[in-house]
Scaffold this motif. Structure first.
Motif, short mmCIF file in Angstrom:
data_model
loop_
_atom_site.label_atom_id
_atom_site.label_comp_id
_atom_site.label_asym_id
_atom_site.label_seq_id
_atom_site.Cartn_x
_atom_site.Cartn_y
_atom_site.Cartn_z
N LEU A 115 0.83 -1.20 0.00
CA LEU A 115 0.00 0.00 0.00
C LEU A 115 0.86 1.25 0.00
CD1 LEU A 115 -2.66 -1.02 2.65
CD2 LEU A 115 -2.88 -1.05 0.18
N ARG A 116 0.23 2.34 -0.36
CA ARG A 116 0.94 3.60 -0.41
C ARG A 116 0.55 4.40 0.83
NH1 ARG A 116 3.45 6.21 -4.27
NH2 ARG A 116 3.50 8.48 -4.23
N TRP A 117 1.54 4.78 1.60
CA TRP A 117 1.30 5.43 2.88
C TRP A 117 1.70 6.89 2.85
CZ3 TRP A 117 -1.33 2.75 6.41
CH2 TRP A 117 -1.36 1.37 6.26
N THR A 118 0.92 7.69 3.50
CA THR A 118 1.25 9.09 3.67
C THR A 118 1.32 9.38 5.16
OG1 THR A 118 0.00 9.56 1.69
CG2 THR A 118 0.57 11.43 3.07
N TYR A 153 -6.92 2.74 5.85
CA TYR A 153 -6.10 2.32 6.98
C TYR A 153 -5.49 3.52 7.67
CZ TYR A 153 -6.00 -2.56 5.57
OH TYR A 153 -6.34 -3.83 5.26
N TRP A 172 -0.21 7.41 9.98
CA TRP A 172 0.02 7.05 8.57
C TRP A 172 -1.32 6.67 7.96
CZ3 TRP A 172 4.07 2.77 9.90
CH2 TRP A 172 5.09 3.34 10.69
N SER A 200 -3.54 5.34 4.59
CA SER A 200 -3.48 4.67 3.31
C SER A 200 -4.87 4.27 2.85
CB SER A 200 -2.61 3.42 3.38
OG SER A 200 -2.67 2.76 2.15
N ALA A 231 -6.78 1.59 0.98
CA ALA A 231 -6.48 0.20 0.62
C ALA A 231 -6.93 -0.05 -0.81
CB ALA A 231 -7.19 -0.73 1.56
N ARG A 243 -12.79 8.97 1.63
CA ARG A 243 -11.55 8.85 2.38
C ARG A 243 -11.24 10.16 3.08
NH1 ARG A 243 -5.90 8.65 0.44
NH2 ARG A 243 -6.64 10.26 -0.95
N THR A 250 5.76 10.23 1.78
CA THR A 250 4.88 9.24 1.18
C THR A 250 5.72 8.11 0.65
OG1 THR A 250 3.38 10.99 0.51
CG2 THR A 250 3.10 8.89 -0.57
N ARG A 258 5.71 3.52 -0.21
CA ARG A 258 5.00 2.25 -0.19
C ARG A 258 5.55 1.33 0.88
NH1 ARG A 258 1.97 2.11 -5.01
NH2 ARG A 258 0.94 0.24 -4.34
#
Lengths: 306, 508
Positions: free
Chosen positions: B134-137, B229, B240, B242, B244, B259, B285, B287
């Protein structure tokens, strides 16, 4: 097959022995290099090879530097050093002042924290700014910096006096207090007869592979799925099954096998200020809350005496 | 859409754990198709524990008696949960494919549907199995300055808290209170024991109904991401976030709005009277969960990236009671200083080494030199397989264009020569880069500041740059500091050769 295993065992043993001996050797080496007469002896003796003598005295010098540094660090707790920022664009030619904070708990130095300062203002050479640091986020470094280090930009009017000494002192206090609290909670777990950290983690991993779900309220209390474990808790005396705390140890939770639970607020100096104890049904247990107040150490004894 | 016997009316409830999605649901199929055999087995056993049975009731023999007249199914219903646990334990002890387990779960023991709880735990299991999916910020929960109590914020007293208080149940309840009027959602909050993280999964159900029938029927549109998430590293102000999504999934506008609604509810859930929080961007940001842990986690490494990592992993200074100087690990010790005075270093360390190097010729010694420069600049970070790689790093250069190009290469120490140190890089203008402060650029109009943006991308950007330094493609000594990743951001603006930083203290 047995011979292979035997050989493997032997190899493992020998490896351990080698590592042991190597450690012993380097230990002896540093003891020898630390002996006070060595450097004068090296100077006096006429060595056949001058190059080797220079090398030898370099090694001796290095050892004595290390000794001096370690003694300072061990005794002072907070020490400063200078390093250079390799960034070619760094401010102030990359001159960095480092402050090193040692933490010793129970007779061992367990961790070292660094705060690195630079001088961002070319005109005000004494104004320091935190450039990098290795202080974990649960330590309040930002409020401390606001208090003891003048702000770099706009707050020039309300500028507080820069006081590096006080900053270092209070940061050290925060960090050491945090480590002491962590150690105290770990000791509480020992007192309560709970397994130590490693086995606990393994156990949890087995029990909850995706972590402990915190919002499954419906069938709470049926915590122990294992038949045997449940029997044990029902028949045996009531005991503490878990002591949890948050990262900064400002709150600890205690759970008993009969469903009682408690949440306590811990001050930074390790005092329990107040606590809420509840039975399984949610009724407050006031006398236990009263008894819990006090030092973190000895909490288990205090709340056990019921 | 789907007719249901009971009355369905809009309500103000969350979706409970026990609501079920049909096993044929695409979301369910997709997720269970990805999980490995061991994960499936451990999940099944976990669902069957007493604690979770209310949420994950399997299809038992007694159920079969109720639905009369059903044709014989592929799997015979078990008589009790204990029997099922034995079956899954047995499967665990022998070898086999994952399809066997998956079919047993979907068509056998949970043929009547997968509950929300099961779906959530399975998805978290999947997340832990594949931490780079997943890509997290990263965002930070920052206190909104209180005008009245401003002076109190400065103090660090015995009881002062500088982090938002994270009490799981309270946060959950507050979040639900914020969101339920807008949408129905299923929440699962779990605290990991292996990593210092707390995960919240919010399954968004865009409907006024929280009934099982509406859940099952609304899943026709498969392109909308259903889950969001949130991860809180314990003891830190970060969160953080993300969305999904599975690979190649296009996230529609609708899903994004949902979101954003959830995200905006997060700071409100943390706020109390007199201490309000807001989410602040930390321009990070990635992954890789590993990289998140290192740069926005709860440990020592947040504000010591790049070459400064030697301070975090104790390779800069030995333990205070470690007096041994003769050990081999000496080379690492000086670390940071190595780039500047490696000559004196090697001299003090090993005399014969110098001789040997001289014999090997200048190439070998230069490669060695470059290696040591790289070690000095990157410290212990940016190793190829450390699982902490950033896959994208963008900067915008706000420095004026170098006017005197001729002089650039030689005199690196002078101020106006600085931008030229970057001139050799392969810059690629990126439209993706954000342009927030363009007004400011216009202000200093006496110098021409073209809008130059550089994007590095790859599987591990800084390990790549480190390798380039070691190979001599990039001059390690003249390379600007932001190319080592020491700023700890993935998007930034470079001014005077340094990434601009906000705030007085980095990393908090």
């Amino acid at each position: 097959m047995s011979t292979v295993e035997e050989l493997d065992n032997e190899i493992v043993n020998i490896r351990a022995q080698i590592a042991n001996l190597q450690a012993h050797r380097s230990n002896l080496g540093s003891i020898l290099l630390s002996s006070p007469q060595l450097s004068t002896r090296l100077e006096q003796r006429s060595a056949s090879n001058d190059r080797q003598r220079r090398n030898a005295s370099k090694v001796v010098k290095k050892q004595s530097d290390r000794n001096a540094e370690n003694v300072y660090r061990a005794c002072a707790g907070v020490t400063a050093y200078k390093v250079k920022d390799p960034d070619p664009n760094a401010v102030d030619d990359g001159n960095i002042l480092g402050v090193r904070i040692e933490v010793s708990v129970e007779g061992r130095f367990i961790d070292t924290y660094h705060v690195l300062f630079n001088r961002p203002h070319p005109r005000h050479k004494t104004v320091l700014k935190i450039h990098k640091h290795t202080v974990p986020p649960c330590i309040a470094i930002r409020p401390l910096a606001n208090r003891f280090l003048p702000m770099s930009q706009k707050d020039a009017t309300t500028a507080t006096e820069q006081d590096l000494l006080k900053f270092g002192r209070s940061l050290r206090k925060e960090i050491v207090a945090w480590h002491l609290r962590t150690a105290a909670v770990e000791r509480l777990r020992q007192n309560a007869g709970l397994p130590d950290k490693a086995t606990r983690a393994a156990e949890e991993q087995r029990k909850h592979p995706v972590g402990q779900v915190l919002n499954n309220f419906v069938s709470d209390g049926e915590e122990d799925s294992d038949e045997e474990e449940r029997r044990r808790t029902r028949l045996g005396p009531v005991k503490i099954v878990a002591i949890d705390c948050d990262m900064s140890v400002s709150e600890i939770q205690v759970t008993w096998s009969d469903g009682r639970s408690a949440t306590m607020k811990v001050m930074k100096d390790g005092r329990i200020e107040r606590g809420v104890f509840r039975t399984k049904e949610g009724v407050r247990i006031l006398d236990m809350s009263k008894r819990a107040i006090g030092r973190l150490e000895g909490l288990v004894e205090r709340i056990r005496a019921s | 859409m789907a007719p249901h016997a009971s009355i369905t009316a809009p309500d103000y409830r969350n979706i409970p754990h026990s609501h079920r999605l049909p096993s044929s649901n695409r979301e369910v199929q997709r997720l269970f198709g990805k999980l490995s055999r061991s994960s499936l087995l451990s999940l099944a056993q976990q669902w069957l524990t007493k604690k979770n049975r209310d949420f994950c009731r399997p299809y038992l023999f007694s159920d079969q008696a109720n639905d009369a007249g059903e044709e014989t199914a592929a799997y015979e219903a078990a008589h009790s949960c204990e029997e099922l646990i034995e079956i899954y334990k047995d499967m665990e002890s022998r070898r086999g494919g994952r399809a066997e387990v998956r079919d047993r779960i979907l068509e056998g023991d949970w043929r009547h549907g997968i509950s929300m709880y099961q779906l959530a735990t399975a998805e978290i299991q999947q997340l832990l199995d594949h931490p780079n999916a997943l890509r997290w910020t990263a965002k930070r929960l920052a206190k909104i300055p209180n005008t009245k109590g401003a002076s109190r914020d400065m103090e660090v007293t015995s009881e002062s808290e500088h982090l938002p208080r994270f009490h799981a149940q309270t946060v959950m309840a507050n979040l639900a209170k914020e969101l339920t009027p807008l949408m129905k959602a299923h929440y699962l909050l779990t605290r990991l024991k292996t990593m210092p993280l707390t995960i919240l999964r919010v399954y968004v159900h865009d409907s006024p109904y929280s009934s099982e029938a509406s859940l099952a029927s609304s899943n026709q549109s498969t392109d909308a991401a259903k889950a969001v998430y949130f991860i809180w590293p314990n003891g830190s102000p970060f969160v953080w976030i993300s969305l999904a999504t599975h690979l190649g999934q296009i996230v529609g506008e609708e899903a994004r709005t949902l979101r954003d609604t959830v995200v905006s509810a997060i700071p409100k859930a943390f706020s109390r009277s007199n201490s309000r929080y807001q989410l602040v961007s930390t321009t990070f940001t990635t992954r890789k969960l590993g990289a998140m842990l290192v740069m926005r986690g709860s440990g020592k490494t947040n504000a010591a990236g790049g070459g400064w990592s030697i301070f975090a992993d104790n390779s800069f200074s030995q333990n205070t009671l470690d007096f041994i100087t003769t050990a081999k690990a000496d080379a690492l010790e000086k670390g940071k200083a190595a780039a500047d005075n490696e000559d004196t270093m090697s001299g003090s360390k090993q005399g014969p080494g110098q001789l040997k190097r001289a014999l090997e010729g200048p190439e070998a010694s230069q490669a060695d030199h470059r290696k040591r420069v790289a070690a000095g600049r990157f410290g212990s970070s940016a190793k190829p397989n450390d699982g902490r790689g950033l896959e994208r790093f963008e900067v915008r250069i706000d420095d004026p264009f170098p006017t005197n190009v001729q002089q650039g290469g030689e005199a690196m120490d002078e101020d106006n020569a600085r931008p030229s140190s970057r001139r050799g890089r392969k810059g690629r203008p990126s439209l993706l880069d954000r342009s927030e402060q363009e007004r400011e650029e216009l202000d200093n109009a006496d110098n021409w500041c073209p809008d130059v943006r550089i994007t590095f991308s790859g599987s591990h950007v800084f390990a790549g740059i480190r390798q380039l330094v070691e190979e001599g493609v990039v001059d390690g000594e003249k390379m600007p500091g932001w190319m080592t990743g020491e700023a700890g951001v993935t998007t930034g603006a470079v001014k005077n050769g340094r990434i601009r930083t906000k705030g007085s203290v980095p990393g908090v």
